[in-house]
Design an enzyme around this catalytic site. Structure first.
Site, short mmCIF file in Angstrom:
data_model
loop_
_atom_site.label_atom_id
_atom_site.label_comp_id
_atom_site.label_asym_id
_atom_site.label_seq_id
_atom_site.Cartn_x
_atom_site.Cartn_y
_atom_site.Cartn_z
N ASP A 449 0.16 -5.22 6.09
CA ASP A 449 -0.18 -4.64 7.40
C ASP A 449 -1.56 -3.99 7.45
OD1 ASP A 449 0.78 -2.60 5.78
OD2 ASP A 449 2.11 -1.73 7.28
C1 LAN Z 1 1.79 3.97 1.32
C2 LAN Z 1 0.86 4.29 2.39
C3 LAN Z 1 0.65 3.24 3.42
C4 LAN Z 1 1.84 2.34 3.60
C5 LAN Z 1 1.81 1.50 4.89
C6 LAN Z 1 0.55 0.69 5.07
C7 LAN Z 1 1.91 2.44 6.10
C8 LAN Z 1 3.02 0.61 4.90
O1 LAN Z 1 3.14 -0.06 6.12
C9 LAN Z 1 3.07 -0.25 3.68
C10 LAN Z 1 3.16 0.60 2.41
C11 LAN Z 1 2.03 1.61 2.26
C12 LAN Z 1 0.79 0.88 1.79
C13 LAN Z 1 2.33 2.69 1.22
C14 LAN Z 1 3.14 2.37 0.02
C15 LAN Z 1 3.55 3.54 -0.88
C16 LAN Z 1 2.51 4.63 -0.98
C17 LAN Z 1 1.24 4.06 -1.56
C18 LAN Z 1 2.26 5.10 0.46
C19 LAN Z 1 3.49 5.65 1.16
C20 LAN Z 1 1.37 6.30 0.21
C21 LAN Z 1 1.88 6.94 -1.09
C22 LAN Z 1 2.86 5.93 -1.73
C23 LAN Z 1 2.76 5.93 -3.26
C24 LAN Z 1 3.85 5.06 -3.82
C25 LAN Z 1 2.83 7.36 -3.79
C26 LAN Z 1 2.99 7.49 -5.28
C27 LAN Z 1 4.41 7.50 -5.61
C28 LAN Z 1 5.03 6.66 -6.43
C29 LAN Z 1 6.48 6.47 -6.28
C30 LAN Z 1 4.31 5.90 -7.46
#
Ligand code: LAN
Length: 719
Positions: A449
């Site tokens: 996305d």
């Molecule tokens: C995010 C942030 C953005 C998010 C969107 C683009 C909104 C979504 O549509 C797809 C997944 C994604 C890219 C996403 C995946 C997981 C993230 C990176 C996070 C929620 C921000 C932080 C999180 C990450 C996993 C945090 C670290 C924690 C662990 C469990 C390793």
């Protein structure tokens, strides 16, 4: 440094000396020590806003119409645009990220600057649970051992005295919860690295699993990228079983963190000791059996030589992750873990210094102090949504916004990923040339996305008369190709990669605190974004040779989205809170193929669902509990962001009754401040079902978008 106090007896730095710098999308906070530096680098409105200082932005004429409100919103928000064209924001929420970064700094003898020490203490004090003084998994959650033990350790690392009331209160809660012995796996790993827990009390994370052939169904190469990239360095560190040499701080922490005397603890008996309040995903029998077998394997069977080969293999993968992301890494857990892995192996080295630098990309400064963000920024993502909001308002060609939009376009132009990763297949990476990342180009990860929203925004802007064409046809085509490479067999799009294994893999979920972490899943939000991007691409290139292919992709995705609808007509949101978020996306997908509530029972059901949740004040408000429980849960207060999502969803569904939509729009207008801004309300985002994360710019981007769509459909007035 001015050590005047604002909260209790905690010192503070001078907020007027902090500046946010942006260099090729990289955002870092700097503390200016001298008056000369301050004079040479004035604080911008964005700096002031993010630091909670008065911005001095003017009071605007009271808006009479939705588009006036959108203009006022833009008048404010445009002042927060950074010099490179993007918008920045805090991206906090999770409470285990500051520990991951600061513990890694501590373990690797990295210098923690004085201003960070002061501001981290202030942040953790501000975010301690007001009642018990502990910390949870995320800022709105209840205190857990994971949150409390690790953040307590951070406070001590950055220099807080154990006798400080903040420490005293937190320690009391930690002990009441059973002490650090009860911490979940990732906490046990971090404490082991510090020398405040023993490796024999950590369940096995053998690097040998990476040597399995790729076809093995549970091979780590098939795991969700965040899980894979965190367990990769952890497996390396587990196998090394090294710890920071003890010093006064760690000797003291060994006393403070535990209820028992440290030397009396047989850690090997506590691999599975986890406080019940910490657990979201309990161990399965399969995982327990696997842990037992792997313990025997590690202790008595695995030859040293094999372990060495496995470590070398894993180290090669760690280096590739570093090189393919310019040492930024996919996130704020694997970056610090890679730092420690490289430090333990190489000592002081270029790679170690690069990690020390890139960890700064995750740190954020605000009025409450310094925290760690969930990513190295939200720059591409928020910039894309702002562009779309402005275009929805019909302001794309408006000279008042021309400079702002050109800069936004320039930013997206510079942040598109231009080449494939090194050793792409060996490092289990998805095709990425042409992608837009969530944060910045150098981080180097496509997400379905983020690529789609970037593509759509660039296409929209470049079709505005008079806008420069910065991104070439070829590069746009690359972007569409990335999206095409990301569709799964069931029609859906996941997040970073194709789905490589089924949900059964959760049986091996060892993280304890998160759900749905092991593999990629189909997501209605990502799926919608992907096909909206692709359809925009077809609008720009109607005769494209891959037209039929794209049309088929869209058809199958829409089919998946329909199948994902809940019986009550909603969609469960995986990345935003919660049903209002995903329902906004899913309805957009159905609308894009010509469905409206006149011809689609799915959309009629969606409308029924949305109307059933509208509140007396005209808005919507969803609690994060919806994400945890899967059941729509009301927030105590109506939320501007949920309201914007819900009215957009109703309009996507082609709902013709103006009344309910207008009431939502009026709530958005009522909540706007005289200077055009909206104030921060509840937390907006989520991941892995249990952890919440802030998207502060949504209160601007989606409100503006909702106002714009409303004006287009119902006319620019409210009564
Ligand atoms: C995010 C942030 C953005 C998010 C969107 C683009 C909104 C979504 O549509 C797809 C997944 C994604 C890219 C996403 C995946 C997981 C993230 C990176 C996070 C929620 C921000 C932080 C999180 C990450 C996993 C945090 C670290 C924690 C662990 C469990 C390793």
């Amino acid at each position: 440094m001015n050590e005047s106090t604002i909260s209790g007896d905690l010192p503070t730095t001078e907020l007027a000396r902090w500046r946010l710098k942006t260099e090729d999308g990289r955002q870092t906070w700097h503390y200016l020590k001298t008056d000369e530096e301050v004079a040479a680098w004035p604080q911008s409105a964005a700096d002031k806003y993010h630091l909670g200082l008065p911005t001095g932005l003017p009071t605007l004429p009271t808006p009479g119409t939705p588009l006036d409100a959108a203009r006022n919103g833009l008048s404010f928000f445009s002042q927060l645009q950074l010099s490179e064209g993007q918008w920045a924001s805090e991206y906090g929420g999770p409470m285990f990220l500051l520990p991951a970064t600061m513990i890694a700094y501590f373990v690797t003898n990295s210098e923690i600057p004085g201003e960070w020490r002061i501001e981290i203490q202030r942040y953790l004090a501000a975010r301690a649970n007001p009642e018990d003084g502990g910390w949870g998994l995320h800022i709105e959650g209840e205190s857990t051992v994971f949150g409390t033990a690790l953040n307590y350790a951070v406070l001590r690392i950055v220099g807080m005295s154990p006798d400080h009331p903040v420490c005293v209160k937190a320690r009391k809660t930690l002990h009441a919860l059973g002490g650090a012995l009860q911490t979940p796996l990732w906490g046990k790993v971090l404490l082991s690295l510090m020398g405040c827990y023993k490796w024999e009390g950590v369940n096995p994370i053998p690097p040998e699993m990476w040597l399995l052939p790729d076809w093995v169904p549970f091979h780590p190469g098939r795991w969700w990228v965040h899980c894979r990239q965190v367990f990769l360095p952890m497996s390396y560190l587990y196998s090394l079983k090294k710890a920071r040499p003890v010093d006064d701080v760690t000797i003291a922490l060994r006393k403070e963190l535990y209820v028992e005397s440290y030397d009396s603890i047989d850690f090997s008996l506590h691999r599975n000791t986890v406080a019940p309040g910490d657990i979201y995903h309990p161990h399965t029998k399969v995982l327990d059996a696997m842990n037992w077998i792997l313990t025997v394997w590690g202790k008595w069977i695995c030859p040293d030589k094999l372990q060495e080969i496995a470590r070398d293999h894993v180290y090669r993968l760690i280096k590739l992750e570093d090189e393919n992301s310019d040492y930024c890494c996919v996130g704020p857990v694997n970056n610090p873990m890679n730092l420690v892995a490289r430090y333990f192996t190489e000592g002081e080295s270029h790679a170690v210094n690069m990690h020390r630098e890139t960890i700064k990309d995750f740190l954020w400064m605000k009025n409450e102090g310094m925290l760690a963000n969930g990513t190295d920024g939200v720059q591409c993502w928020d910039t894309s949504f702002l562009i779309q909001g402005v275009v929805e308002c019909g302001f794309g060609g408006d000279p008042r916004y021309r400079d702002m939009l050109i800069k936004a376009l320039q930013f997206l132009d510079t942040q598109q990923i231009r080449e494939e990763p090194k050793e792409k297949d060996f490092s289990y990476r998805q095709q990425r040339k042409g992608a837009w990342p969530f944060s910045k180009r150098k981080q180097g990860y496509t997400v379905s996305d983020t690529t789609a929203e970037g593509l759509k925004s660039v296409l929209l802007l470049q079709s505005v008369p008079g806008m420069p064409k910065l991104v070439s046809d070829e590069r746009l085509q690359d972007s569409a190709n990335v999206l095409l490479s990301m569709q799964n067999a069931n029609g859906a799009f996941a997040s970073y990669e194709l789905i490589r294994a089924g949900p059964w893999m959760e049986a091996l979920n060892a993280a304890e605190v998160f759900g749905r972490i092991m593999v990629e899943y189909p997501y209605p939000e990502c799926s919608t974004a992907a096909i909206m991007g692709l359809q925009q691409f077809l609008k720009t290139y109607p005769n494209h040779p891959r037209r039929t292919k794209v049309e088929n992709v869209v058809r199958r995705t829409v089919q998946y989205i329909k199948e994902a609808q809940e019986p009550d007509g909603s969609w469960y949101g995986n990345w935003g809170i919660c049903f209002t978020y995903a329902t906004m996306f899913a309805t957009e997908a159905l609308k894009s193929v010509g469905e409206t509530c006149d011809n689609s029972s799915a959309l009629r059901k969606a409308v029924e669902f949305l109307l059933s949740k509208q509140r007396d004040d005209g808005g919507w408000g969803e609690s994060y509990k919806s994400c945890e429980t899967g059941i729509y849960t009301e927030h105590e207060e109506t939320q501007v962001v949920n309201t914007a999502w819900a009215v957009i969803a109703l309009m996507n569904a082609g709902y013709k009754e103006r009344g309910p939509i207008e009431r939502g729009i009026k709530l958005i207008m009522r909540r706007q401040q005289p200077n055009g801004e909206w104030l921060q309300e509840g937390i907006e985002g989520v991941f892995n079902k249990s952890c919440m994360i802030s998207y502060p710019n949504y209160k601007f981007t989606f409100t503006i978008k909702a106002l714009g769509i409303y004006a287009r459909i119902f006319g620019n007035e409210v009564c």
